[in-house]
Design a protein around this motif. Structure first.
Motif, PDB file in Angstrom:
ATOM      1  N   GLN A   1     -69.957  42.029   0.729  1.00  0.00           N
ATOM      2  CA  GLN A   1     -70.563  40.613   1.416  1.00  0.00           C
ATOM      3  C   GLN A   1     -69.662  40.580   2.449  1.00  0.00           C
ATOM      4  O   GLN A   1     -68.856  41.405   2.879  1.00  0.00           O
ATOM      5  CB  GLN A   1     -70.479  39.424   0.626  1.00  0.00           C
ATOM      6  N   SER A   2     -69.882  39.673   3.443  1.00  0.00           N
ATOM      7  CA  SER A   2     -69.568  39.393   4.807  1.00  0.00           C
ATOM      8  C   SER A   2     -68.261  38.437   4.571  1.00  0.00           C
ATOM      9  O   SER A   2     -68.146  38.045   3.278  1.00  0.00           O
ATOM     10  CB  SER A   2     -70.366  38.676   5.664  1.00  0.00           C
ATOM     11  N   LEU A   3     -67.583  38.165   5.501  1.00  0.00           N
ATOM     12  CA  LEU A   3     -66.382  36.992   5.332  1.00  0.00           C
ATOM     13  C   LEU A   3     -66.755  35.819   5.515  1.00  0.00           C
ATOM     14  O   LEU A   3     -67.774  35.453   6.193  1.00  0.00           O
ATOM     15  CB  LEU A   3     -65.354  37.516   6.489  1.00  0.00           C
ATOM     16  N   THR A   4     -66.272  34.937   4.659  1.00  0.00           N
ATOM     17  CA  THR A   4     -66.418  33.333   4.713  1.00  0.00           C
ATOM     18  C   THR A   4     -65.001  32.783   4.863  1.00  0.00           C
ATOM     19  O   THR A   4     -64.145  33.136   4.021  1.00  0.00           O
ATOM     20  CB  THR A   4     -67.272  32.877   3.391  1.00  0.00           C
TER      21      THR A   4
ATOM     22  N   TYR B   1     -59.684  33.692   4.441  1.00  0.00           N
ATOM     23  CA  TYR B   1     -61.034  34.221   4.173  1.00  0.00           C
ATOM     24  C   TYR B   1     -61.293  34.651   2.739  1.00  0.00           C
ATOM     25  O   TYR B   1     -60.564  35.021   2.057  1.00  0.00           O
ATOM     26  CB  TYR B   1     -61.500  35.226   5.234  1.00  0.00           C
TER      27      TYR B   1
ATOM     28  N   GLU C   1     -63.133  24.630   5.139  1.00  0.00           N
ATOM     29  CA  GLU C   1     -64.580  24.469   5.762  1.00  0.00           C
ATOM     30  C   GLU C   1     -65.702  24.186   4.486  1.00  0.00           C
ATOM     31  O   GLU C   1     -65.076  23.539   3.553  1.00  0.00           O
ATOM     32  CB  GLU C   1     -65.017  25.942   5.806  1.00  0.00           C
TER      33      GLU C   1
ATOM     34  N   ILE D   1     -62.171  39.583  -2.599  1.00  0.00           N
ATOM     35  CA  ILE D   1     -60.955  40.098  -1.771  1.00  0.00           C
ATOM     36  C   ILE D   1     -60.901  38.671  -0.766  1.00  0.00           C
ATOM     37  O   ILE D   1     -61.602  38.097  -0.218  1.00  0.00           O
ATOM     38  CB  ILE D   1     -61.470  41.287  -0.852  1.00  0.00           C
TER      39      ILE D   1
ATOM     40  N   PHE E   1     -55.626  41.085  11.099  1.00  0.00           N
ATOM     41  CA  PHE E   1     -56.146  40.997   9.566  1.00  0.00           C
ATOM     42  C   PHE E   1     -54.987  41.582   8.718  1.00  0.00           C
ATOM     43  O   PHE E   1     -54.293  42.550   9.123  1.00  0.00           O
ATOM     44  CB  PHE E   1     -57.429  41.446   9.145  1.00  0.00           C
ATOM     45  N   GLY E   2     -54.586  40.769   7.452  1.00  0.00           N
ATOM     46  CA  GLY E   2     -53.907  41.531   6.581  1.00  0.00           C
ATOM     47  C   GLY E   2     -54.624  42.609   5.581  1.00  0.00           C
ATOM     48  O   GLY E   2     -55.938  42.662   6.059  1.00  0.00           O
ATOM     49  N   PRO E   3     -53.977  43.324   4.859  1.00  0.00           N
ATOM     50  CA  PRO E   3     -54.878  44.368   4.142  1.00  0.00           C
ATOM     51  C   PRO E   3     -55.826  43.677   2.956  1.00  0.00           C
ATOM     52  O   PRO E   3     -56.407  44.418   2.284  1.00  0.00           O
ATOM     53  CB  PRO E   3     -53.778  45.144   3.638  1.00  0.00           C
ATOM     54  N   GLY E   4     -55.316  42.368   2.787  1.00  0.00           N
ATOM     55  CA  GLY E   4     -56.497  41.835   1.775  1.00  0.00           C
ATOM     56  C   GLY E   4     -55.652  42.070   0.325  1.00  0.00           C
ATOM     57  O   GLY E   4     -54.772  42.756  -0.041  1.00  0.00           O
TER      58      GLY E   4
ATOM     59  N   ARG F   1     -57.177  41.911  -3.682  1.00  0.00           N
ATOM     60  CA  ARG F   1     -58.098  42.268  -4.600  1.00  0.00           C
ATOM     61  C   ARG F   1     -58.317  41.551  -5.800  1.00  0.00           C
ATOM     62  O   ARG F   1     -57.121  41.956  -6.569  1.00  0.00           O
ATOM     63  CB  ARG F   1     -58.448  43.694  -4.520  1.00  0.00           C
TER      64      ARG F   1
ATOM     65  N   LEU G   1     -58.492  37.612   2.204  1.00  0.00           N
ATOM     66  CA  LEU G   1     -58.091  37.995   3.547  1.00  0.00           C
ATOM     67  C   LEU G   1     -57.266  36.869   4.239  1.00  0.00           C
ATOM     68  O   LEU G   1     -57.950  35.650   4.674  1.00  0.00           O
ATOM     69  CB  LEU G   1     -59.157  38.643   4.204  1.00  0.00           C
TER      70      LEU G   1
ATOM     71  N   GLN H   1     -58.601  38.192  16.314  1.00  0.00           N
ATOM     72  CA  GLN H   1     -57.870  37.988  15.189  1.00  0.00           C
ATOM     73  C   GLN H   1     -57.113  39.322  14.570  1.00  0.00           C
ATOM     74  O   GLN H   1     -57.886  40.376  14.441  1.00  0.00           O
ATOM     75  CB  GLN H   1     -58.562  37.260  13.914  1.00  0.00           C
TER      76      GLN H   1
ATOM     77  N   GLN I   1     -64.084  37.258   0.654  1.00  0.00           N
ATOM     78  CA  GLN I   1     -65.026  38.449   0.828  1.00  0.00           C
ATOM     79  C   GLN I   1     -65.645  39.042  -0.430  1.00  0.00           C
ATOM     80  O   GLN I   1     -64.748  39.702  -0.948  1.00  0.00           O
ATOM     81  CB  GLN I   1     -64.383  39.572   1.695  1.00  0.00           C
TER      82      GLN I   1
END
Lengths: 112, 114
Positions: free
Chosen positions: B41-44, B35, B58, B90, B105-108, B110, B92, B103, B37
């Motif tokens: 914002q939200s996740l894409t 993803y 996608e 970010i 998630f990993g810590p992301g 940046r 993810l 799901q 982010q």
């Protein structure tokens, strides 16, 4: 892709108060999930409610789902400063429940 | 549950370069996702990483810009190529087990592109 919408976008409350966040979506769903994200880090799954359920509880969390209105709400009771985070709803499409469609999120601040 | 780690946790890159992000899961999972982010914002969803075959991208995301590998059930990489400041975000990684609907998630990671 379609996204859910959460409201409010930001919410600030005092410790001990209840926090309510809402999520609306557009398509038919298999389930709806709520996740929490602290400070731009990874997300943590909170609770899942299926399309045939109307209400679900987990500790201080209460989730409702109204499929006729395509909306859900997350209630956090007796909030704590540690609840400060962003909260996202995500829907699993009825046709493909592996792929999640994410809402815009509500940023919650709980003040001590 | 599954524990997911990502490396690097953050990076600053120059435009035109590439960054490869690694995602490691502590147990075998069926699905792995990447993803993006953007700030506030939200996740894409970028793509679903498929073991041993090309990722499923996608709309709006292409393999040339976001090549993904998944050599086994516990590891995946995402490369963000030809970086521009618009790629600052970010990134993810997430994973899901067979038949599971939630799901992890990993810590992301940046990323800041200058």
């Amino acid at each position: 892709s379609q996204q859910g919408e959460e409201d409010p976008q930001a919410l600030s409350i005092q410790e001990g108060e209840n926090a309510t966040m809402n999520c609306s979506y557009k398509t038919s769903i298999n389930n709806l999930q709520w996740y929490r994200q602290n400070s731009g880090r990874g997300l943590v799954h909170l609770i899942l409610i299926r399309s045939n359920e109307r209400e679900k509880h987990s500790g201080r969390l209460r989730v409702t789902l109204d499929t006729s209105k395509k909306s859900s709400s997350l209630l956090i009771t007796a909030s704590r400063a540690a609840d400060t985070a962003s909260y996202f709803c995500a829907t699993a499409d009825a046709g493909n429940n592996r792929k999640l469609i994410w809402g815009l999120g509500t940023s919650l601040a709980v003040n001590p | 549950s599954a524990v997911i780690s990502q490396k690097p946790s953050r990076d600053i890159c120059q435009r035109g370069t590439s960054l490869t992000i690694q995602c490691q899961v502590d147990s075998q999972v069926t699905m792995m996702f990447w993803y993006r982010q953007q700030p506030g914002q939200s996740l894409t969803l970028i793509a679903t990483a498929n073991q041993g075959s090309e990722a499923t991208y996608e709309s709006g995301f292409v393999i040339d810009k976001f090549p993904i590998s998944r050599p086994n059930l516990t590891f995946s990489t995402l490369t963000v190529s030809n970086l521009s400041p618009e790629d600052s975000s970010i990134y993810l990684c997430s994973a899901a087990r067979q038949g599971a609907e939630t799901q992890y998630f990993g810590p992301g990671t940046r990323l800041l592109v200058l």
